[in-house]
Design an enzyme around this catalytic site. Structure first.
Site, PDB file in Angstrom:
ATOM      1  N   ARG A   1       0.815  -1.210   0.000  1.00 50.68           N
ATOM      2  CA  ARG A   1       0.000   0.000   0.000  1.00 50.68           C
ATOM      3  C   ARG A   1       0.855   1.269   0.000  1.00 50.68           C
ATOM      4  NH1 ARG A   1      -5.464  -0.721   1.796  1.00 50.68           N
ATOM      5  NH2 ARG A   1      -5.446   1.349   2.707  1.00 50.68           N
TER       6      ARG A   1
ATOM      7  N   GLY B   1      -5.885   8.206   7.383  1.00 55.56           N
ATOM      8  CA  GLY B   1      -6.706   9.352   7.006  1.00 55.56           C
ATOM      9  C   GLY B   1      -6.063  10.655   7.433  1.00 55.56           C
TER      10      GLY B   1
ATOM     11  N   GLU C   1      -1.603   5.728 -20.430  1.00 57.60           N
ATOM     12  CA  GLU C   1      -1.367   4.703 -19.417  1.00 57.60           C
ATOM     13  C   GLU C   1       0.037   4.112 -19.532  1.00 57.60           C
ATOM     14  OE1 GLU C   1      -1.815   1.807 -16.357  1.00 57.60           O
ATOM     15  OE2 GLU C   1      -2.567   3.827 -16.749  1.00 57.60           O
TER      16      GLU C   1
ATOM     17  N   GLU D   1       6.088   5.738 -13.182  1.00 51.68           N
ATOM     18  CA  GLU D   1       5.849   5.430 -11.776  1.00 51.68           C
ATOM     19  C   GLU D   1       6.714   4.301 -11.244  1.00 51.68           C
ATOM     20  OE1 GLU D   1       1.763   4.482 -10.991  1.00 51.68           O
ATOM     21  OE2 GLU D   1       1.635   2.982 -12.565  1.00 51.68           O
TER      22      GLU D   1
ATOM     23  N   HIS E   1       2.599  21.440 -32.268  1.00 56.30           N
ATOM     24  CA  HIS E   1       2.130  22.563 -31.463  1.00 56.30           C
ATOM     25  C   HIS E   1       2.940  22.711 -30.177  1.00 56.30           C
ATOM     26  CE1 HIS E   1      -1.310  23.105 -34.152  1.00 56.30           C
ATOM     27  NE2 HIS E   1      -1.401  21.779 -34.151  1.00 56.30           N
TER      28      HIS E   1
END
Length: 608
Positions: free
Chosen positions: A27, A102, A481, A488, A504
């Site tokens: 996590r 949190g 993706e 990452e 551009h």
């Protein structure tokens, strides 16, 4: 993002908690700690860095003994990742210890109030105010003290608390963060993720916002926000510990890439009946579907890019306008919606805070919400009017792979289903398109089999300081993706651009030796992509082309080529992205990166 676990039983708590923390490593975290209630009160050990550091400190201090304990892996928000800022946090009198996921938004004013009352703070965290409040309100009733504490908190939290005066009890509660209770025999658990529980029990209970649970070795009591007893239903986890193990692969990410043919079969096949896409989970009548005049897809990160990919197919088949919005922007944009708007919410974990808040905002405006998630019983799943599970199985690596492709596949199923129900395509057309979707798992396996040379390409290109992905139409969505996967986990600077935008401004960044990964699978625009490849080659770029097997012309311009199977243009994304996932994996490996746990990232982003 952060992980919590707790145990109360007859065995020593510390080994159980430490094992659970290791299961939660994916996590994302930068410090960890445990607190155990023993005969001599509370014992606590904390360490910055990896869990190995924590285990070493526990061993060096002779262990922390007791049969009730809590643990935490912290991803720093308030305060640096130090031993002091690590969780758990203990009250000054040594009676209470807590873990918290949190953010407490009003912590600054609470901190000032508590300091004025004589409390001394050791850490920089927002969490420490909770344990001081708990100690302040405790008058011999643990539950009441917790209720008074959470009444003062603003923000999001999942809290686990222990008290030296209640050595067999753990109290837990939550708002906007996952909290799962594991039901055992003579032992009970809580955790932020079932991954930490399945080696002990598959029987779980999902806590709702505002609810409180008291865990002891022999029972679990549940209370509503007013403290009144309530009954809760036990759910059964469908996968076991082996599904979360590497199975012989060096990294979870590679295992999960290779699992995609099976994951896609699990997502697709149960939803095909009589050769048609059937979404029984969709609580929308044909009449309601026909009344939809605008679809919004919202998500964050890779889930957002899955939405970008699905947009092309949904719009082409249903002829309903689709906009794809970042949840962190949508929630603050005062969107123009009504009862004829459909919101599709994508999230692997089902706990992404920005996505939850965007979803609540639009639900309050009368919008029907459809959630596409992987985790059963997650917050987003429970909030949605309709929920479609991806059935991808546990995804441990922080960088999603099968989570992304199964989301795309479910969007494809929705597109065909909605198009037929609204009369945009005939029954015969729906059958043909459904057959194409059924072939996606074998297409992915073919894409893997075609590209055994990707590890060699990674060795050639891994030391590029900066690279670009380009594509047109749905290939641009794939580029987005693919670029995210590269940056990452390999830490290379990587950007994705619509190939038509090169002139551009972007082409100014093309220099000698710069790697450009050109995705040219969309047949209608293949010739235009070839022109784009020539443009960057003329300025010294090296080009790695990605094209369908029959597009041999790509070899005339690209320095190297990745081939993918020729598929229906509406359903090409899964087989295109898988080789790019593999490329990102091997580039990261060549660069010596921590592939499953990339720096600064978390699997489930439960804070803003």
């Amino acid at each position: 993002m952060c992980g919590i676990i707790g145990f109360t039983g007859t065995a020593e708590a510390a080994p159980v908690v430490l094992e659970g923390l290791k299961k939660l490593e994916y996590r994302g975290y930068d410090s960890a700690g445990v607190a155990v209630v023993g005969k001599n009160g509370l014992g606590m050990v904390k360490a910055s860095g990896k869990i190995e550091n924590l285990c070493k400190k526990v061993e060096e201090c002779g262990g922390v003994s007791g049969t009730t304990g809590i643990g935490h892996t912290r991803w720093a928000t308030h305060g640096a990742p130090t031993d002091t800022n690590a969780h758990p946090h203990m009250s000054e009198d040594g009676r209470f210890a807590i873990v918290h996921n949190g953010i407490i938004e009003n912590f600054a004013e609470l901190r000032e109030e508590l300091i004025a009352k004589g409390c001394h703070f050791k850490s920089e965290t927002d969490t420490e105010v909770i344990v001081h409040l708990l100690s302040l309100y405790y008058k011999g009733d643990f539950k009441r003290a917790l209720m008074k504490t959470v009444a003062r908190l603003e923000g999001s939290y999942a809290i686990g608390a222990v008290c030296s005066e209640c050595p067999e009890s753990i109290f837990v509660t939550k708002i906007f963060n996952p909290m799962i209770i594991g039901v055992g025999a003579g032992e009970n658990f809580f955790a932020s993720d079932v991954t930490a529980l399945v080696s002990h029990t598959k029987n779980v209970i999902y806590l709702e916002d505002g609810e409180i649970a008291e865990l002891t070795p022999e029972e679990i009591k549940f209370f509503n926000a007013a403290g009144k007893p309530i009954e809760k239903k036990i759910s059964r986890v469908a996968w076991d510990t082996e599904a979360a193990e590497k199975g012989g692969y060096e990294h979870f990410m590679l295992k999960e890439i290779m699992e995609q043919p099976h994951a896609l079969k699990s997502a697709i096949e149960p939803r095909i009946k009589n050769k048609k896409s059937v979404l029984s989970e969709l609580n929308l009548s044909e009449e309601q579907l026909k009344g939809i005049n605008h679809i919004i897809i919202t998500a964050c990160g890779s889930a957002y890019y899955a939405g970008c990919a699905g947009k092309y197919t949904i719009e082409k088949l249903t002829r309903i306008p689709v906009t794809v919005e970042l949840a962190s922007e949508l929630r603050y944009s005062s969107p123009i919606v009504d009862e004829h708007t459909l919101l599709i919410v994508l999230s692997q974990s089902g706990e992404t805070l920005d996505t939850i808040c965007a979803m609540r905002e639009l639900k309050d405006r009368g919008v029907h919400t459809v959630a596409i998630v992987n985790v059963v019983g997650s917050t987003i799943a429970k909030l949605a009017d309709s929920v479609i599970y991806t059935y991808a199985g546990p995804e441990i690596a922080v960088a999603t792979t099968k989570g992304y492709t199964t989301q795309v596949a479910v969007l494809y199923l929705f597109a065909v289903y909605a198009a037929e129900k609204t009369g945009r395509i005939t029954s015969e057309e729906a059958e043909k398109l459904t057959a194409e979707i059924l072939s996606i798992p074998s297409d992915i396996q073919r894409a893997i089999d075609l590209n055994s040379h990707i590890a060699e390409l990674a060795e050639k290109y891994h030391d590029n300081s900066s690279l670009f992905f380009i594509g047109r139409n749905v290939d641009y969505a794939v580029a987005l993706e693919g670029s995210l996967k590269m940056k990452e986990i390999s830490y290379l600077h990587s950007e994705a651009y619509a190939a038509g935008e090169l002139k551009h401004g972007t082409i100014a960044l093309i220099s000698e030796g710069r790697l450009v990964i050109a995705i040219a699978c969309y047949e209608e625009l293949f010739d235009k992509m070839m022109s784009n490849i020539k443009e960057v080659k003329a300025r010294g770029a090296e080009v790695l082309g990605v094209a369908a097997e029959d597009m041999k012309k790509i070899f005339s311009e690209a320095d190297d080529v990745i081939l993918v199977p020729k598929t229906h243009p509406l359903f090409s994304v899964p087989s295109e992205i898988v080789p790019l996932q593999i490329l990102a994996y091997y580039v990261a490996k060549a660069n010596g990166c921590d592939i499953d746990k990339p720096r600064n990232l978390a699997k489930s982003v439960t804070v803003e």
